[in-house]
Enzyme design. Structure first.
Site, PDB file in Angstrom:
ATOM      1  N   LEU A  12     -11.719 -10.948  16.431  1.00 54.54           N
ATOM      2  CA  LEU A  12     -11.008 -11.756  17.422  1.00 54.54           C
ATOM      3  C   LEU A  12     -10.428 -13.033  16.826  1.00 54.54           C
ATOM      4  O   LEU A  12     -10.547 -14.131  17.384  1.00 54.54           O
ATOM      5  CB  LEU A  12     -11.946 -12.079  18.595  1.00 54.54           C
ATOM      6  CG  LEU A  12     -12.498 -10.857  19.335  1.00 54.54           C
ATOM      7  CD1 LEU A  12     -13.455 -11.295  20.429  1.00 54.54           C
ATOM      8  CD2 LEU A  12     -11.364 -10.007  19.904  1.00 54.54           C
ATOM      9  N   MET A  15      -4.645 -12.882  15.903  1.00 57.95           N
ATOM     10  CA  MET A  15      -3.952 -11.634  16.246  1.00 57.95           C
ATOM     11  C   MET A  15      -4.821 -10.744  17.134  1.00 57.95           C
ATOM     12  O   MET A  15      -4.344 -10.197  18.135  1.00 57.95           O
ATOM     13  CB  MET A  15      -3.561 -10.892  14.974  1.00 57.95           C
ATOM     14  CG  MET A  15      -2.420 -11.519  14.210  1.00 57.95           C
ATOM     15  SD  MET A  15      -0.839 -11.401  15.079  1.00 57.95           S
ATOM     16  CE  MET A  15      -0.509  -9.633  14.955  1.00 57.95           C
ATOM     17  N   ALA A  78      -7.540  -7.304   5.516  1.00 56.21           N
ATOM     18  CA  ALA A  78      -7.282  -6.052   4.808  1.00 56.21           C
ATOM     19  C   ALA A  78      -8.171  -5.929   3.579  1.00 56.21           C
ATOM     20  O   ALA A  78      -8.691  -6.916   3.051  1.00 56.21           O
ATOM     21  CB  ALA A  78      -5.807  -5.970   4.398  1.00 56.21           C
ATOM     22  N   SER A 130       4.155  -6.034  14.197  1.00 59.05           N
ATOM     23  CA  SER A 130       4.976  -7.163  13.771  1.00 59.05           C
ATOM     24  C   SER A 130       5.319  -8.047  14.957  1.00 59.05           C
ATOM     25  O   SER A 130       5.511  -7.572  16.072  1.00 59.05           O
ATOM     26  CB  SER A 130       6.265  -6.673  13.108  1.00 59.05           C
ATOM     27  OG  SER A 130       7.064  -7.772  12.715  1.00 59.05           O
ATOM     28  N   GLY A 132       3.910 -11.494  14.788  1.00 63.91           N
ATOM     29  CA  GLY A 132       3.073 -12.667  14.642  1.00 63.91           C
ATOM     30  C   GLY A 132       2.234 -12.940  15.877  1.00 63.91           C
ATOM     31  O   GLY A 132       2.024 -12.067  16.730  1.00 63.91           O
ATOM     32  N   LYS A 184       5.870  -0.670   8.213  1.00 66.14           N
ATOM     33  CA  LYS A 184       5.606  -2.103   8.423  1.00 66.14           C
ATOM     34  C   LYS A 184       5.729  -2.871   7.106  1.00 66.14           C
ATOM     35  O   LYS A 184       6.252  -3.989   7.072  1.00 66.14           O
ATOM     36  CB  LYS A 184       4.197  -2.278   9.007  1.00 66.14           C
ATOM     37  CG  LYS A 184       3.711  -3.750   9.105  1.00 66.14           C
ATOM     38  CD  LYS A 184       4.649  -4.608   9.928  1.00 66.14           C
ATOM     39  CE  LYS A 184       4.014  -5.917  10.362  1.00 66.14           C
ATOM     40  NZ  LYS A 184       3.562  -6.769   9.263  1.00 66.14           N
ATOM     41  N   HIS A 187       9.336  -3.289   6.460  1.00 63.45           N
ATOM     42  CA  HIS A 187       9.796  -4.341   7.369  1.00 63.45           C
ATOM     43  C   HIS A 187       9.569  -5.714   6.736  1.00 63.45           C
ATOM     44  O   HIS A 187      10.457  -6.571   6.732  1.00 63.45           O
ATOM     45  CB  HIS A 187       9.036  -4.250   8.700  1.00 63.45           C
ATOM     46  CG  HIS A 187       9.155  -5.467   9.572  1.00 63.45           C
ATOM     47  ND1 HIS A 187       8.453  -6.636   9.327  1.00 63.45           N
ATOM     48  CD2 HIS A 187       9.894  -5.718  10.683  1.00 63.45           C
ATOM     49  CE1 HIS A 187       8.756  -7.541  10.227  1.00 63.45           C
ATOM     50  NE2 HIS A 187       9.625  -7.004  11.069  1.00 63.45           N
ATOM     51  N   ASN A 188       8.378  -5.923   6.190  1.00 61.70           N
ATOM     52  CA  ASN A 188       8.078  -7.223   5.590  1.00 61.70           C
ATOM     53  C   ASN A 188       8.901  -7.470   4.335  1.00 61.70           C
ATOM     54  O   ASN A 188       9.284  -8.604   4.043  1.00 61.70           O
ATOM     55  CB  ASN A 188       6.589  -7.315   5.279  1.00 61.70           C
ATOM     56  CG  ASN A 188       5.747  -7.503   6.535  1.00 61.70           C
ATOM     57  OD1 ASN A 188       6.187  -7.202   7.634  1.00 61.70           O
ATOM     58  ND2 ASN A 188       4.543  -7.991   6.372  1.00 61.70           N
ATOM     59  N   GLU A 191      12.133  -8.556   5.481  1.00 61.55           N
ATOM     60  CA  GLU A 191      11.937  -9.930   5.957  1.00 61.55           C
ATOM     61  C   GLU A 191      12.043 -10.923   4.803  1.00 61.55           C
ATOM     62  O   GLU A 191      12.696 -11.973   4.925  1.00 61.55           O
ATOM     63  CB  GLU A 191      10.570 -10.022   6.627  1.00 61.55           C
ATOM     64  CG  GLU A 191      10.168 -11.384   7.148  1.00 61.55           C
ATOM     65  CD  GLU A 191       8.745 -11.354   7.680  1.00 61.55           C
ATOM     66  OE1 GLU A 191       7.942 -12.218   7.261  1.00 61.55           O
ATOM     67  OE2 GLU A 191       8.433 -10.473   8.499  1.00 61.55           O
ATOM     68  N   TYR A 192      11.424 -10.605   3.669  1.00 61.04           N
ATOM     69  CA  TYR A 192      11.529 -11.475   2.496  1.00 61.04           C
ATOM     70  C   TYR A 192      12.994 -11.647   2.097  1.00 61.04           C
ATOM     71  O   TYR A 192      13.452 -12.757   1.789  1.00 61.04           O
ATOM     72  CB  TYR A 192      10.759 -10.870   1.320  1.00 61.04           C
ATOM     73  CG  TYR A 192       9.280 -11.179   1.253  1.00 61.04           C
ATOM     74  CD1 TYR A 192       8.451 -11.002   2.349  1.00 61.04           C
ATOM     75  CD2 TYR A 192       8.708 -11.622   0.066  1.00 61.04           C
ATOM     76  CE1 TYR A 192       7.099 -11.254   2.272  1.00 61.04           C
ATOM     77  CE2 TYR A 192       7.349 -11.893  -0.025  1.00 61.04           C
ATOM     78  CZ  TYR A 192       6.544 -11.702   1.092  1.00 61.04           C
ATOM     79  OH  TYR A 192       5.211 -11.963   1.002  1.00 61.04           O
TER      80      TYR A 192
END
Length: 481
Positions: A12, A15, A78, A130, A132, A184, A187-188, A191-192
């Protein structure tokens, strides 16, 4: 404990807490668990009124609170911590139950975990999430990997809490095992690239055109009214307009110019290398972040000579024309970067046996996620019309826009070079475009070099087969291998 919870969230942090609240706000009863019980109590104290929560002090109580098939969403760090939590809960679950990893896991770990749990009769779902902190609470983009059976049970819940565009949820079943976390990751990586391209555009507008940060904020806002409309452009304008409360200086002038990263960009580049997928713009954006953090290395080179060509300051009218050229360069480079991401997804699908709907990827990225952008609806339409399309650069409308960008794109890079302004991502995007459109590349020489020093052989344009030249015997004919 009464088994009435539709889903359980363990872990918890920000996210995990916000995802639990999101589920509860949508009418689901949510079991809560955290190793530090104070986080569970804090959530209930602050947000217990938002829905139905069932707190659990132990893993056993947590699992007992869940309806069958049990849906356990883990939101922990992770790597080894994720493995530890999976091992703990797998012992308490029964065949048909599922574990959902909503963290930023490496896709190879997800594939390994899915195989191991499948052998035990459990479903393992790797869900790339995704958006945030805000997205987790108000509607993220969710990329789900795992079995079709698990998505049939879990999918409606995830679709309910995801972002929505035109009545469509920004959530889809991407493919089996690690497909969701792979998409994902890409995607990141995009994003960079997107963030670096915007940073380079800002640098050019400031140090070539002479605009102030607040003026560039206004330029970015005008860009955002057109084809470049995106979340990242929107927040870039907000950052550039910000004034530091302590000094009164532009915010960007008081922030250290060393960009952080959490690893997903590096994973993307590493995967691109493994697949021989030419994601050069994403790679250069990732390297640019690494270079920015090497303060000692950068300071040791600060006295080196740079551009010596006279580049006089621009007049206001010249600066305005330059800003228009930067818009073209930014847009064309953005298309290249996104196209490299889609190429990576296609390459990975072929390598790992995934069937991925490329139009669906564009659809779920239209809202909720960090790279959400207006032009993604056109990408969705393009892949819907031609699911086997090799490249966005060949799609009629995108190709026409890139054709119109040719002169301003190249002139922008010339201006950067004349002034010694580093634009690694913009330059990589143009180089990638020129590489793809070239009829002949100089790699014929490289093949000759490889054959010369290592007898690595080569292929000919005029004959089938593989050949080797006997370089130490000039009169001896080449050999067909």
């Amino acid at each position: 404990m009464d088994a009435s919870a539709h889903v359980g969230v363990t872990g918890l942090g920000v996210m995990g807490r916000n995802l639990a609240r999101n589920f509860a706000r949508h009418g689901y009863t949510v079991a809560l668990h955290n190793r530090t019980a104070s986080r569970t109590r804090d959530l209930l104290d602050k947000f217990g009124h938002e829905g139905s929560f069932l707190p659990a002090d132990t893993a056993e109580e947590f699992v007992a609170a869940l309806q069958r098939p049990r849906r356990v969403m883990i939101m922990v760090q992770a790597g080894a911590p994720t493995d530890a939590v999976i091992d703990e809960f797998a012992l308490l679950l029964e065949p048909g139950d599922m574990i959902i990893d909503g963290g930023n896991a490496h896709f190879a770990d997800t594939r390994r975990r899915e195989t191991a749990l499948r052998e035990r009769g459990l479903h393992f779902v790797g869900a790339g999430i995704s958006g945030g902190e805000e997205g987790a609470l108000n509607g993220p983009s969710i990329m789900v990997g795992g079995s079709a059976e698990s998505y049939a049970v879990l999918g409606p819940m995830l679709e309910a809490i995801s972002a929505e565009v035109d009545g469509e949820p920004c959530c889809t079943h991407v493919g089996s095992d690690g497909a969701g976390h792979y998409v994902k990751m890409v995607h990141n990586g995009i994003e960079y690239a997107d963030m670096q391209l915007l940073a380079e555009a800002y640098d050019l507008l400031r140090h070539a055109a002479g605009y102030t940060p607040s003026e560039i904020a206004d330029i970015f806002r005008s860009f955002n009214q057109g084809r470049l409309n995106s979340y990242l452009l929107e927040i870039s304008a907000e950052v550039l307009a910000q004034t530091d409360a302590r000094t009164g200086s532009p915010f960007v002038d008081v922030v250290a110019d060393a960009a952080g990263q959490k690893g997903t960009g590096r994973w993307t580049v590493q995967s691109a290398l493994d697949l021989a997928s030419p994601a050069t713009t994403i790679a250069q954006a990732t390297y640019a972040r690494s270079a920015s953090g090497r303060r000692r290395l950068r300071s040791s080179h600060r006295g080196l000579p740079g551009a010596t060509t006279d580049a006089s300051p621009m007049s206001r009218s010249e600066a305005a024309r330059f800003a228009s050229r930067v818009e073209h360069a930014l847009y064309a480079s953005k298309i290249v970067a996104y196209d490299q991401g889609w190429t990576m997804i296609q390459d990975a699908a072929a390598a790992y046996g995934w069937t991925i709907d490329l139009a669906a990827v564009a659809r779920i990225w239209r809202a909720g996620c960090i790279i959400r952008a207006g032009f993604l609806d056109r990408v969705r339409e393009a892949y819907s019309a031609d699911p086997s399309m090799i490249s966005l650069l060949t799609e009629k409308d995108f190709a026409e826009e890139i054709a119109q960008a040719q002169v301003p794109w190249r002139e922008t890079l010339v201006a950067a070079t004349r002034r010694g302004i580093p634009v690694p991502a913009l330059a990589a995007a143009l180089a990638s475009y020129d590489t793809l459109r070239a009829a002949h590349l100089p790699t014929a020489l490289i093949q000759g070099q490889r054959d010369y020093f290592g007898a690595h052989t080569y292929q000919r344009n005029d004959l089938p087969g593989t050949f080797h030249t006997h370089w130490d015997e000039p009169d001896r004919p080449e050999t067909r291998e």
